[in-house]
Scaffold this active site. Sequence first.
Site, PDB file in Angstrom:
ATOM      1  N   THR A  12       0.703  -1.197  -0.070  1.00 50.78           N
ATOM      2  CA  THR A  12      -0.072  -0.115   0.181  1.00 50.78           C
ATOM      3  C   THR A  12       0.996   1.148   0.002  1.00 50.78           C
ATOM      4  O   THR A  12       0.556   2.274  -0.690  1.00 50.78           O
ATOM      5  CB  THR A  12      -0.949  -0.074   1.096  1.00 50.78           C
ATOM      6  OG1 THR A  12      -1.786  -1.241   1.022  1.00 50.78           O
ATOM      7  CG2 THR A  12      -1.705   1.429   1.335  1.00 50.78           C
ATOM      8  N   SER A  54       1.311  -7.455  -1.116  1.00 53.02           N
ATOM      9  CA  SER A  54       1.742  -8.253  -0.104  1.00 53.02           C
ATOM     10  C   SER A  54       0.932  -9.756   0.075  1.00 53.02           C
ATOM     11  O   SER A  54       1.317 -10.528   0.285  1.00 53.02           O
ATOM     12  CB  SER A  54       2.089  -7.733   1.217  1.00 53.02           C
ATOM     13  OG  SER A  54       1.078  -7.552   2.145  1.00 53.02           O
ATOM     14  N   THR A  85       1.158  -4.341   4.241  1.00 50.12           N
ATOM     15  CA  THR A  85       0.879  -4.794   5.530  1.00 50.12           C
ATOM     16  C   THR A  85       0.320  -6.088   5.730  1.00 50.12           C
ATOM     17  O   THR A  85       0.261  -6.764   6.782  1.00 50.12           O
ATOM     18  CB  THR A  85      -0.232  -3.710   6.378  1.00 50.12           C
ATOM     19  OG1 THR A  85      -1.275  -3.712   5.372  1.00 50.12           O
ATOM     20  CG2 THR A  85       0.725  -2.384   6.547  1.00 50.12           C
ATOM     21  N   ASP A  86      -0.419  -6.674   4.801  1.00 48.21           N
ATOM     22  CA  ASP A  86      -1.187  -7.747   4.868  1.00 48.21           C
ATOM     23  C   ASP A  86      -0.328  -8.950   5.201  1.00 48.21           C
ATOM     24  O   ASP A  86      -1.096  -9.873   5.883  1.00 48.21           O
ATOM     25  CB  ASP A  86      -1.796  -8.020   3.532  1.00 48.21           C
ATOM     26  CG  ASP A  86      -3.096  -7.017   3.460  1.00 48.21           C
ATOM     27  OD1 ASP A  86      -3.372  -6.247   4.272  1.00 48.21           O
ATOM     28  OD2 ASP A  86      -3.676  -7.088   2.259  1.00 48.21           O
TER      29      ASP A  86
END
Length: 334
Positions: A12, A54, A85-86
């Site tokens: 992101t 990710s 972040t995932d």
Amino acid sequence: MKNILFINTGGTISSSAAGKGLTPTQSAADIISAVPEVKEICNVEAMTLMSVDSTNIQPEEWVTIARTVHEQLPSYDGIVIAHGTDTMAYTASALSFMLGALDKPVVITGSQVSVLAEYSDSRKNIKDSFLTASSELSGVFVVFNGKIINGARASKVKTKSYDAFESINHPYIGYLDEDHIVYNEIEPSVYPEGHVYNDQYSPDVFLLKLIPGMRPDIFDAVRNLGYKGIIVEGFGLGGVPFKEINLIDKIEELVQDGISIVVTTQCLYEGGDLTIYEVGQRALEKGVIPCYDMTTEALTTKMMWVLGQANSPAEVARMMATNYVDEITMPILR
């Protein structure tokens, strides 16, 4: 000033609206140019290693990142990695095991909002990460929303909020207060000798979350797919049913076939303990491996890493019970 390498992998933080929703488009240089104060902290070199959401990061990418860090770290005082972040917690845990004992900081960060947005959390996270990478810390860390987290203890617990990551079952390493790091007092751990760089792994690990009514033959299906290790998320402290529906006998069959099975808890905090209840003790008697308070991310990546090296189920059990990077708190025997 210290010399820090910035590696962009996507996520992101580097995304913009293109095609079907947000997708990574910004380079490492683009991100650094959006956070000019970084150049007041250290000397920066920027590298775009990949541009991947990710969700699409697989174990092969962990190896690519690990090898790049291993090759580049001797030339720098620290490294900052931008990542989605995932699956950030999975990558942070995998790097913690693969990179071995470090004498410099490797920091992973990202953001919930693109660096292109006016009110993005990316600029704070990047600045905080470079401050951490310029510190005297050593090891792999996730830096997010002003928190420094042991890389093998981080977990994403919120999907949208800026405070998306928490340190699970372990104190935060420290906090960022403006331009300063406030460290927590943490008793130093003793790690095993010989934890050196090793990026070997096996992807043949299956995570199975138990639900009431789950049929025992699910284990036959997993075995037939060729998995070498199974992580069972049991109930409460790690309980596995054995009455009307008996999963424990089926687990015993797989253990006897040489498949390593770890039993953990579905609860995020405080870890599991298979010694308390009969539903845990029966599983222990069948040869499952307890995992105590490891996060799901650390447990999964550690098991992949261990299976890439171990030559026997006994060796798998020994390595899974070894504390390499503060990923596990072993119980005190009385």
